[in-house]
Design a protein around this motif. Structure first.
Motif, short mmCIF file in Angstrom:
data_model
loop_
_atom_site.label_atom_id
_atom_site.label_comp_id
_atom_site.label_asym_id
_atom_site.label_seq_id
_atom_site.Cartn_x
_atom_site.Cartn_y
_atom_site.Cartn_z
N ILE A 1 -2.59 -15.07 77.25
CA ILE A 1 -2.42 -15.43 75.16
C ILE A 1 -1.49 -14.56 75.27
O ILE A 1 -1.58 -13.26 75.18
CB ILE A 1 -4.46 -14.44 75.68
N LEU A 2 -0.84 -15.91 73.92
CA LEU A 2 -0.25 -13.81 72.81
C LEU A 2 -1.12 -13.61 71.70
O LEU A 2 -0.36 -12.64 71.14
CB LEU A 2 1.09 -14.68 73.35
N PHE A 3 -1.49 -14.43 71.28
CA PHE A 3 -1.91 -15.20 70.05
C PHE A 3 -3.52 -15.08 69.84
O PHE A 3 -3.37 -16.41 69.83
CB PHE A 3 -1.00 -14.18 68.65
N MET B 1 -5.75 -21.47 69.43
CA MET B 1 -4.50 -19.98 69.96
C MET B 1 -3.25 -20.56 71.12
O MET B 1 -3.29 -21.42 71.13
CB MET B 1 -5.86 -19.74 71.36
N ARG B 2 -2.22 -19.40 70.81
CA ARG B 2 -1.44 -20.11 72.02
C ARG B 2 -1.24 -18.98 73.04
O ARG B 2 -1.44 -17.91 73.10
CB ARG B 2 -0.20 -19.19 70.76
N THR B 3 -1.01 -19.64 74.19
CA THR B 3 -0.37 -18.69 74.96
C THR B 3 0.81 -19.23 76.24
O THR B 3 1.05 -19.47 75.04
CB THR B 3 -1.85 -19.36 76.46
N PHE C 1 -12.67 -13.40 72.83
CA PHE C 1 -11.86 -13.14 73.38
C PHE C 1 -11.02 -11.74 73.64
O PHE C 1 -10.91 -11.04 74.71
CB PHE C 1 -10.74 -13.92 72.47
N GLN C 2 -11.96 -11.19 72.58
CA GLN C 2 -10.84 -9.47 72.35
C GLN C 2 -11.91 -8.96 73.58
O GLN C 2 -11.14 -8.17 73.88
CB GLN C 2 -11.44 -9.10 71.22
N GLU D 1 1.27 -28.69 75.23
CA GLU D 1 1.80 -27.43 76.06
C GLU D 1 2.99 -26.99 74.56
O GLU D 1 3.41 -27.16 73.99
CB GLU D 1 3.11 -28.61 76.76
N ASN D 2 3.18 -25.96 75.17
CA ASN D 2 4.21 -24.95 73.84
C ASN D 2 5.36 -24.24 75.56
O ASN D 2 5.43 -22.85 75.81
CB ASN D 2 3.17 -23.55 74.24
N PRO D 3 5.88 -25.30 75.53
CA PRO D 3 7.10 -24.35 76.48
C PRO D 3 8.15 -23.42 76.46
O PRO D 3 8.30 -23.11 77.28
CB PRO D 3 8.30 -26.29 77.33
N ALA D 4 8.01 -23.68 75.63
CA ALA D 4 9.07 -22.38 74.53
C ALA D 4 8.64 -21.59 75.35
O ALA D 4 9.24 -20.01 74.98
CB ALA D 4 9.66 -22.98 72.91
N GLY D 5 7.44 -21.54 75.33
CA GLY D 5 6.54 -20.22 74.75
C GLY D 5 6.86 -19.40 76.36
O GLY D 5 6.74 -17.90 76.33
#
Length: 113
Positions: free
Chosen positions: A46-48, A60-62, A81-82, A106-110
């Motif tokens: 998890i990023l944020f 949520m961005r993973t 989540f925290q 999908e977030n392949p750039a992440g």
């Protein structure tokens, strides 16, 4: 009427049960059931995350995916989540809010950040 079938005014029925299921103790992974797929994500990726102030949208961005939830009282998810206590997310209602729609993309750039 089956769960998730369109209603006459274009909304979808919210199945009883489902929603966000809390684990009794910290877990390493959480699962999401989106239309046509089941997902398992590790907390370590998890990023944020954020929820709007009304609690109707949660994002949520993973490292590899973006997760969008639409519903009611979703601001409570931040606290869960925290503490790494979210075990399962699916459409429906629970004490932690109502999930009306789940979108996973999908977030392949992440993966290269």
């Amino acid at each position: 009427m089956a769960a998730g079938e369109p209603l006459s005014h274009g909304a979808h029925a919210i199945p009883e049960g489902g929603g966000v299921q809390q684990a009794e103790e910290r877990v390493a992974f959480f699962s999401i059931e989106s239309p046509g797929r089941s997902w398992v994500f590790p907390y370590s990726r998890i990023l944020f995350a954020h929820a709007d102030t009304e609690g109707h949208r949660f994002f949520m961005r993973t490292i590899s995916h973006d997760l969008w939830l639409t519903g009611q009282k979703l601001g409570q998810l931040i606290s869960l989540f925290q503490r790494e206590l979210v075990a399962d997310i699916r459409t429906g209602s629970s004490e932690w809010g109502t999930i009306e729609e789940i979108e996973v993309s999908e977030n392949p750039a992440g993966m290269f950040q």
